[in-house]
Scaffold this motif. Structure first.
Motif, PDB file in Angstrom:
ATOM      1  N   GLY A 151       1.218  -1.080  -0.067  1.00 29.59           N
ATOM      2  CA  GLY A 151      -0.058   0.155  -0.342  1.00 29.59           C
ATOM      3  C   GLY A 151       0.094   1.492   0.096  1.00 29.59           C
ATOM      4  O   GLY A 151       0.485   2.077   1.007  1.00 29.59           O
ATOM      5  N   CYS A 152       1.914   1.348  -0.933  1.00 28.65           N
ATOM      6  CA  CYS A 152       3.085   1.848  -0.654  1.00 28.65           C
ATOM      7  C   CYS A 152       2.291   3.697  -1.017  1.00 28.65           C
ATOM      8  O   CYS A 152       3.255   4.834  -1.313  1.00 28.65           O
ATOM      9  CB  CYS A 152       4.226   1.686  -2.004  1.00 28.65           C
ATOM     10  SG  CYS A 152       4.189   1.876  -3.523  1.00 28.65           S
ATOM     11  N   SER A 153       1.162   3.354  -2.172  1.00 25.10           N
ATOM     12  CA  SER A 153       0.591   5.051  -2.447  1.00 25.10           C
ATOM     13  C   SER A 153       1.794   5.223  -3.997  1.00 25.10           C
ATOM     14  O   SER A 153       2.411   4.695  -4.907  1.00 25.10           O
ATOM     15  CB  SER A 153       0.703   6.133  -1.024  1.00 25.10           C
ATOM     16  OG  SER A 153       0.205   7.234  -1.641  1.00 25.10           O
ATOM     17  N   GLN A 154       2.325   6.786  -3.097  1.00 26.99           N
ATOM     18  CA  GLN A 154       2.932   7.733  -3.807  1.00 26.99           C
ATOM     19  C   GLN A 154       4.534   7.300  -4.122  1.00 26.99           C
ATOM     20  O   GLN A 154       5.222   7.458  -4.478  1.00 26.99           O
ATOM     21  CB  GLN A 154       3.205   8.874  -4.830  1.00 26.99           C
ATOM     22  CG  GLN A 154       1.087   9.219  -4.605  1.00 26.99           C
ATOM     23  CD  GLN A 154       0.412  10.695  -4.719  1.00 26.99           C
ATOM     24  OE1 GLN A 154       0.832  10.912  -3.462  1.00 26.99           O
ATOM     25  NE2 GLN A 154       0.078  10.737  -5.880  1.00 26.99           N
ATOM     26  N   ALA A 204       7.679  -2.330  -3.404  1.00 27.61           N
ATOM     27  CA  ALA A 204       6.914  -1.453  -2.331  1.00 27.61           C
ATOM     28  C   ALA A 204       6.193  -1.556  -3.832  1.00 27.61           C
ATOM     29  O   ALA A 204       6.036  -1.421  -4.622  1.00 27.61           O
ATOM     30  CB  ALA A 204       7.331   0.294  -2.726  1.00 27.61           C
ATOM     31  N   VAL A 205       5.000  -1.602  -3.090  1.00 23.13           N
ATOM     32  CA  VAL A 205       3.068  -2.549  -3.622  1.00 23.13           C
ATOM     33  C   VAL A 205       2.404  -1.615  -3.818  1.00 23.13           C
ATOM     34  O   VAL A 205       2.275  -1.222  -2.362  1.00 23.13           O
ATOM     35  CB  VAL A 205       3.364  -3.663  -4.123  1.00 23.13           C
ATOM     36  CG1 VAL A 205       4.550  -4.210  -4.757  1.00 23.13           C
ATOM     37  CG2 VAL A 205       2.609  -4.256  -2.448  1.00 23.13           C
ATOM     38  N   ASP A 206       1.350  -1.354  -4.858  1.00 26.54           N
ATOM     39  CA  ASP A 206       0.398  -0.482  -4.592  1.00 26.54           C
ATOM     40  C   ASP A 206      -0.695  -1.227  -5.214  1.00 26.54           C
ATOM     41  O   ASP A 206      -0.577  -1.066  -6.591  1.00 26.54           O
ATOM     42  CB  ASP A 206      -0.130   0.128  -4.601  1.00 26.54           C
ATOM     43  CG  ASP A 206      -0.783   1.336  -3.801  1.00 26.54           C
ATOM     44  OD1 ASP A 206      -1.863   1.398  -4.841  1.00 26.54           O
ATOM     45  OD2 ASP A 206      -1.000   1.781  -3.065  1.00 26.54           O
ATOM     46  N   ALA A 207      -2.041  -1.425  -4.869  1.00 23.39           N
ATOM     47  CA  ALA A 207      -3.086  -2.012  -5.877  1.00 23.39           C
ATOM     48  C   ALA A 207      -3.786  -0.750  -6.526  1.00 23.39           C
ATOM     49  O   ALA A 207      -3.740  -1.631  -7.961  1.00 23.39           O
ATOM     50  CB  ALA A 207      -4.622  -2.367  -5.538  1.00 23.39           C
ATOM     51  N   ALA A 208      -3.603   0.448  -6.762  1.00 27.15           N
ATOM     52  CA  ALA A 208      -3.816   1.361  -7.850  1.00 27.15           C
ATOM     53  C   ALA A 208      -2.492   1.815  -8.444  1.00 27.15           C
ATOM     54  O   ALA A 208      -1.198   2.765  -7.846  1.00 27.15           O
ATOM     55  CB  ALA A 208      -4.350   2.442  -7.199  1.00 27.15           C
ATOM     56  N   GLN A 209      -3.159   1.068  -9.789  1.00 30.92           N
ATOM     57  CA  GLN A 209      -1.273   1.412 -10.401  1.00 30.92           C
ATOM     58  C   GLN A 209      -1.155   2.957 -10.638  1.00 30.92           C
ATOM     59  O   GLN A 209       0.070   3.749 -11.189  1.00 30.92           O
ATOM     60  CB  GLN A 209      -1.178   0.555 -11.676  1.00 30.92           C
ATOM     61  CG  GLN A 209      -0.520   1.218 -12.787  1.00 30.92           C
ATOM     62  CD  GLN A 209      -0.435   0.371 -14.036  1.00 30.92           C
ATOM     63  OE1 GLN A 209      -1.663  -0.796 -14.118  1.00 30.92           O
ATOM     64  NE2 GLN A 209       0.533   0.227 -15.086  1.00 30.92           N
ATOM     65  N   ARG A 210      -2.228   3.336 -10.824  1.00 31.49           N
ATOM     66  CA  ARG A 210      -1.999   5.238 -11.035  1.00 31.49           C
ATOM     67  C   ARG A 210      -0.942   6.054  -9.733  1.00 31.49           C
ATOM     68  O   ARG A 210      -0.336   6.841 -10.285  1.00 31.49           O
ATOM     69  CB  ARG A 210      -3.275   5.824 -10.692  1.00 31.49           C
ATOM     70  CG  ARG A 210      -3.141   7.609 -11.337  1.00 31.49           C
ATOM     71  CD  ARG A 210      -4.505   7.944 -11.178  1.00 31.49           C
ATOM     72  NE  ARG A 210      -4.325   9.484 -11.493  1.00 31.49           N
ATOM     73  CZ  ARG A 210      -5.372  10.319 -10.923  1.00 31.49           C
ATOM     74  NH1 ARG A 210      -6.722   9.779 -10.355  1.00 31.49           N
ATOM     75  NH2 ARG A 210      -5.060  11.699 -11.385  1.00 31.49           N
ATOM     76  N   SER A 211      -1.372   5.499  -8.511  1.00 30.53           N
ATOM     77  CA  SER A 211      -0.997   6.167  -7.308  1.00 30.53           C
ATOM     78  C   SER A 211       1.220   6.076  -7.889  1.00 30.53           C
ATOM     79  O   SER A 211       1.522   6.717  -7.323  1.00 30.53           O
ATOM     80  CB  SER A 211      -0.943   4.593  -6.278  1.00 30.53           C
ATOM     81  OG  SER A 211      -2.417   5.663  -5.500  1.00 30.53           O
ATOM     82  N   ILE A 212       1.477   4.223  -8.441  1.00 31.24           N
ATOM     83  CA  ILE A 212       3.235   4.553  -8.268  1.00 31.24           C
ATOM     84  C   ILE A 212       3.586   4.701  -9.633  1.00 31.24           C
ATOM     85  O   ILE A 212       4.664   4.230 -10.190  1.00 31.24           O
ATOM     86  CB  ILE A 212       3.025   3.165  -7.996  1.00 31.24           C
ATOM     87  CG1 ILE A 212       2.834   2.222  -8.407  1.00 31.24           C
ATOM     88  CG2 ILE A 212       2.818   2.699  -6.351  1.00 31.24           C
ATOM     89  CD1 ILE A 212       3.041   0.557  -9.207  1.00 31.24           C
ATOM     90  N   GLU A 213       2.644   5.443 -10.584  1.00 37.40           N
ATOM     91  CA  GLU A 213       3.317   5.674 -11.890  1.00 37.40           C
ATOM     92  C   GLU A 213       4.046   7.103 -12.145  1.00 37.40           C
ATOM     93  O   GLU A 213       3.830   8.204 -11.091  1.00 37.40           O
ATOM     94  CB  GLU A 213       2.421   5.294 -13.197  1.00 37.40           C
ATOM     95  CG  GLU A 213       2.116   4.640 -13.231  1.00 37.40           C
ATOM     96  CD  GLU A 213       0.339   4.437 -14.601  1.00 37.40           C
ATOM     97  OE1 GLU A 213      -0.030   5.202 -15.020  1.00 37.40           O
ATOM     98  OE2 GLU A 213       0.339   3.128 -14.677  1.00 37.40           O
TER      99      GLU A 213
END
Length: 91
Positions: free
Chosen positions: A63-66, A82-91
């Motif tokens: 749940g790393c967010s950004q 770091a992983v997050d379910a929302a791909q947009r958060s980590i792009e």
């Protein structure tokens, strides 16, 4: 870690079987003051507290967010995944 060594940070998104509502968070914006100075100070205090609790050299940030926490820990020489379910958060 010397000044020339880049921190090792691996970020990936977790595939989901169904579309998610866009719940893009704004941690980075809060951390850098784009949501007001008081909220910035509170966000920075929380993130720095989280970083101060980490033990060991390898970190899994779920749940790393950004990635603010992952980046800060990487700068300290931690090996961060770091992983997050929302791909947009980590792009």
């Amino acid at each position: 870690m010397n000044a020339k060594t880049q921190p090792e940070i691996t970020a990936t998104s977790i595939p989901t079987p169904q579309p998610l509502v866009d719940i893009h968070d704004r941690v980075t914006e809060a951390y850098y003051g784009k949501m007001g100075p008081q909220f910035m100070r509170e966000t920075q205090q929380r993130i720095h507290w989280i970083c101060s609790q980490v033990q060991g050299s390898k970190v899994l940030d779920v749940g790393c967010s950004q990635g603010v926490t992952a980046i800060l820990l990487g700068r300290e020489g931690k090996q961060v995944t770091a992983v997050d379910a929302a791909q947009r958060s980590i792009e």
